[in-house]
Motif scaffolding. Structure first.
Motif, PDB file in Angstrom:
ATOM      1  N   GLN A 222      39.797  26.490  25.567  1.00 56.46           N
ATOM      2  CA  GLN A 222      38.430  26.280  26.033  1.00 56.46           C
ATOM      3  C   GLN A 222      38.336  26.713  27.494  1.00 56.46           C
ATOM      4  OE1 GLN A 222      36.937  22.337  25.240  1.00 56.46           O
ATOM      5  NE2 GLN A 222      37.855  22.264  23.196  1.00 56.46           N
ATOM      6  N   VAL A 223      37.334  27.527  27.789  1.00 57.01           N
ATOM      7  CA  VAL A 223      37.184  28.043  29.155  1.00 57.01           C
ATOM      8  C   VAL A 223      35.757  27.797  29.636  1.00 57.01           C
ATOM      9  CG1 VAL A 223      38.935  29.814  28.759  1.00 57.01           C
ATOM     10  CG2 VAL A 223      36.531  30.380  28.413  1.00 57.01           C
ATOM     11  N   ASN A 224      35.634  27.547  30.929  1.00 56.22           N
ATOM     12  CA  ASN A 224      34.326  27.355  31.533  1.00 56.22           C
ATOM     13  C   ASN A 224      34.470  27.451  33.044  1.00 56.22           C
ATOM     14  OD1 ASN A 224      31.525  26.788  31.615  1.00 56.22           O
ATOM     15  ND2 ASN A 224      31.761  25.376  29.886  1.00 56.22           N
ATOM     16  N   TYR A 225      33.341  27.560  33.708  1.00 56.82           N
ATOM     17  CA  TYR A 225      33.355  27.532  35.169  1.00 56.82           C
ATOM     18  C   TYR A 225      33.268  26.085  35.636  1.00 56.82           C
ATOM     19  CZ  TYR A 225      32.595  32.585  35.305  1.00 56.82           C
ATOM     20  OH  TYR A 225      32.728  33.941  35.167  1.00 56.82           O
ATOM     21  N   TYR A 226      33.821  25.837  36.820  1.00 58.95           N
ATOM     22  CA  TYR A 226      33.714  24.504  37.407  1.00 58.95           C
ATOM     23  C   TYR A 226      33.261  24.630  38.860  1.00 58.95           C
ATOM     24  CZ  TYR A 226      34.763  19.792  38.895  1.00 58.95           C
ATOM     25  OH  TYR A 226      34.658  18.516  39.389  1.00 58.95           O
ATOM     26  N   PRO A 227      32.111  24.047  39.176  1.00 60.20           N
ATOM     27  CA  PRO A 227      31.133  23.454  38.253  1.00 60.20           C
ATOM     28  C   PRO A 227      30.478  24.528  37.384  1.00 60.20           C
ATOM     29  CG  PRO A 227      30.239  23.564  40.458  1.00 60.20           C
ATOM     30  CD  PRO A 227      31.664  24.001  40.578  1.00 60.20           C
ATOM     31  N   GLU A 228      29.824  24.106  36.308  1.00 60.24           N
ATOM     32  CA  GLU A 228      29.328  25.045  35.311  1.00 60.24           C
ATOM     33  C   GLU A 228      28.270  25.996  35.863  1.00 60.24           C
ATOM     34  OE1 GLU A 228      28.105  23.308  31.655  1.00 60.24           O
ATOM     35  OE2 GLU A 228      29.932  22.141  31.381  1.00 60.24           O
ATOM     36  N   ASN A 229      27.518  25.552  36.858  1.00 59.75           N
ATOM     37  CA  ASN A 229      26.456  26.399  37.412  1.00 59.75           C
ATOM     38  C   ASN A 229      26.952  27.279  38.548  1.00 59.75           C
ATOM     39  OD1 ASN A 229      26.914  24.367  39.192  1.00 59.75           O
ATOM     40  ND2 ASN A 229      24.754  23.867  39.563  1.00 59.75           N
ATOM     41  N   LEU A 281      31.348  25.168  12.364  1.00 58.69           N
ATOM     42  CA  LEU A 281      31.481  26.484  12.983  1.00 58.69           C
ATOM     43  C   LEU A 281      30.235  26.822  13.799  1.00 58.69           C
ATOM     44  CD1 LEU A 281      33.252  29.048  13.206  1.00 58.69           C
ATOM     45  CD2 LEU A 281      32.037  29.942  11.217  1.00 58.69           C
ATOM     46  N   GLU A 282      29.075  26.556  13.226  1.00 60.60           N
ATOM     47  CA  GLU A 282      27.821  26.824  13.928  1.00 60.60           C
ATOM     48  C   GLU A 282      27.714  25.968  15.184  1.00 60.60           C
ATOM     49  OE1 GLU A 282      24.620  29.384  13.889  1.00 60.60           O
ATOM     50  OE2 GLU A 282      25.953  29.118  12.167  1.00 60.60           O
ATOM     51  N   GLN A 283      28.115  24.713  15.073  1.00 58.21           N
ATOM     52  CA  GLN A 283      28.064  23.812  16.225  1.00 58.21           C
ATOM     53  C   GLN A 283      29.008  24.262  17.328  1.00 58.21           C
ATOM     54  OE1 GLN A 283      28.735  19.792  14.850  1.00 58.21           O
ATOM     55  NE2 GLN A 283      27.134  19.930  13.294  1.00 58.21           N
ATOM     56  N   LEU A 284      30.176  24.779  16.940  1.00 61.42           N
ATOM     57  CA  LEU A 284      31.127  25.256  17.944  1.00 61.42           C
ATOM     58  C   LEU A 284      30.538  26.405  18.748  1.00 61.42           C
ATOM     59  CD1 LEU A 284      34.072  25.282  19.118  1.00 61.42           C
ATOM     60  CD2 LEU A 284      34.563  27.031  17.390  1.00 61.42           C
ATOM     61  N   PHE A 285      29.939  27.373  18.060  1.00 63.09           N
ATOM     62  CA  PHE A 285      29.404  28.541  18.750  1.00 63.09           C
ATOM     63  C   PHE A 285      28.144  28.210  19.562  1.00 63.09           C
ATOM     64  CE2 PHE A 285      31.517  31.249  15.265  1.00 63.09           C
ATOM     65  CZ  PHE A 285      32.664  31.380  16.033  1.00 63.09           C
ATOM     66  N   LYS A 286      27.459  27.124  19.212  1.00 65.02           N
ATOM     67  CA  LYS A 286      26.279  26.718  19.969  1.00 65.02           C
ATOM     68  C   LYS A 286      26.631  25.795  21.135  1.00 65.02           C
ATOM     69  CE  LYS A 286      22.884  27.047  16.205  1.00 65.02           C
ATOM     70  NZ  LYS A 286      21.969  26.271  15.316  1.00 65.02           N
ATOM     71  N   SER A 287      27.812  25.210  21.093  1.00 64.68           N
ATOM     72  CA  SER A 287      28.204  24.251  22.127  1.00 64.68           C
ATOM     73  C   SER A 287      28.575  24.966  23.421  1.00 64.68           C
ATOM     74  CB  SER A 287      29.393  23.415  21.645  1.00 64.68           C
ATOM     75  OG  SER A 287      30.564  24.220  21.568  1.00 64.68           O
ATOM     76  N   ASN A 291      32.648  29.175  27.393  1.00 61.32           N
ATOM     77  CA  ASN A 291      31.752  30.088  28.088  1.00 61.32           C
ATOM     78  C   ASN A 291      32.120  31.497  27.630  1.00 61.32           C
ATOM     79  OD1 ASN A 291      30.735  31.974  30.084  1.00 61.32           O
ATOM     80  ND2 ASN A 291      30.292  30.190  31.368  1.00 61.32           N
ATOM     81  N   GLU A 292      31.273  32.078  26.808  1.00 64.08           N
ATOM     82  CA  GLU A 292      31.639  33.332  26.149  1.00 64.08           C
ATOM     83  C   GLU A 292      31.840  34.480  27.136  1.00 64.08           C
ATOM     84  OE1 GLU A 292      30.075  36.098  22.434  1.00 64.08           O
ATOM     85  OE2 GLU A 292      29.287  34.072  22.717  1.00 64.08           O
TER      86      GLU A 292
END
Length: 339
Positions: A222-229, A281-287, A291-292
């Motif tokens: 799982q990857v994302n920016y910190y903070p997300e914005n 699967l749908e919930q994963l891609f919408k969550s 961060n794609e």
């Protein structure tokens, strides 16, 4: 009149056969054995398959593949660490006839993949969880893979489900060293399968395919920016109890999503019941777990560390280059001036 006698599950005979072979296919409660003269009929009720043990020849033959028997040696040089699956060999192999034309088969039950890693072992152990009927109503399914000794690969027999499941198995049993049988790592073979036409579909994936795609997608960290914005810091959540970090490829999530999108391009031609909505699967891609765009950037940053076979297709890579707006990592010495 031939009478059949049910063999007690607590007997040593039942336990020996079950723990050596049939535990690899299903739980004990779904296996029963019937004795008839010197023949033991072994039934796996949930999978709907059966075997026959001959005490005279000391062999276990398959009902579905009458010319094949259960191999005493269940090691075959790939899918290392997989504790599920039963290897069948042709009866002719016992007499060493037509060895160049023989084709072994591997029967693997369907279920949820579980991975464990012990500190004293160099390779992860992979099991297939088949205990939750409510979570997975498809536990009656199994897959048959052919071992092609000329090409040195396992070949699925049904598309796209078998291709996706085999890709998942290769991914979770991978190692940094190539497999003895295939001559490539599990990750390389997994991407070879996922990039091939057998894994793609022009009609909506069925629920089994979608569950397999879900398991493939979550191999990526799982990857994302910190903070997300803000894009000042990248956060990567590797799974320490899963695969080694080097095998948690950033591309699994990306190709799983691409496979799903390609299968839904012609949704208007199919009934709504054929296209499940809002499943896991749908919930994963919408969550927001992944961060794609950051995942694309990280894939490109790590791309050169992947072997050429373990990369996304050129079409997907070209799309990543077009859509990724974040600048890729560059070593500091590339921007420095020599004296």
């Amino acid at each position: 009149e031939n009478r059949q006698y049910l063999i007690n599950r607590s007997s040593s005979f039942f336990k020996n056969l079950f723990t050596k072979y049939f535990i690899r296919l299903d739980s004990e409660s779904y296996v029963y054995m019937l004795a008839e003269n010197d023949i033991i009929n072994i039934h796996l009720s949930r999978l709907g398959i059966a075997f026959k043990y001959s005490s005279q020849h000391n062999t276990i033959t398959s009902r579905e593949y009458s010319d094949m028997h259960v191999d005493d040696n269940q090691c075959f040089g790939t899918l290392t660490g997989l504790r599920s699956g039963l290897l069948l060999s042709p009866m002719a192999a016992i007499e060493h006839k037509n060895r160049h034309q023989l084709c072994r088969k591997l029967i693997v039950p369907y279920g949820e993949i579980r991975i464990s890693k012990k500190p004293d072992r160099y390779h992860q152990t992979v099991t297939i969880n088949r205990t939750s009927e409510s979570k997975s109503p498809f536990l009656h399914k199994y897959f048959v893979f052919n071992l092609n000794d000329r090409l040195r690969i396992l070949q699925p027999t049904d598309s796209p489900t078998g291709w996706l499941y085999l890709a998942l198995l290769h991914a979770v049993t991978s190692h940094c060293l190539p497999d003895q049988y295939t001559g490539m790592t599990g990750m390389e073979r997994s991407f070879e399968l996922l990039n091939s036409a057998g894994s793609w579909s022009d009609q909506p994936f069925d629920p089994v395919c979608r569950q397999i795609l879900l398991q493939i997608a979550i191999i990526s960290p799982q990857v994302n920016y910190y903070p997300e914005n803000n894009q000042s810091m990248e956060k990567i959540e590797w799974n320490p109890d899963y695969l080694p970090y080097s095998l948690q490829h950033f591309g699994y999530y990306l190709i799983a999503k691409k496979l799903l999108e390609a299968s839904e391009e012609w949704n208007f031609m199919y009934s709504t019941s054929a296209t499940p909505n809002n499943d896991e699967l749908e919930q994963l891609f919408k969550s927001k777990k992944y961060n794609e765009k950051l995942l694309m950037k990280l894939y490109w940053d790590y791309r050169d560390s992947y072997n050429p076979l373990a990369r996304l297709s050129p079409q997907m890579e070209a799309e990543i280059q077009r859509t990724s707006i974040a600048s890729s990592y560059k070593p500091i010495w590339e921007n420095s001036w020599g004296c």
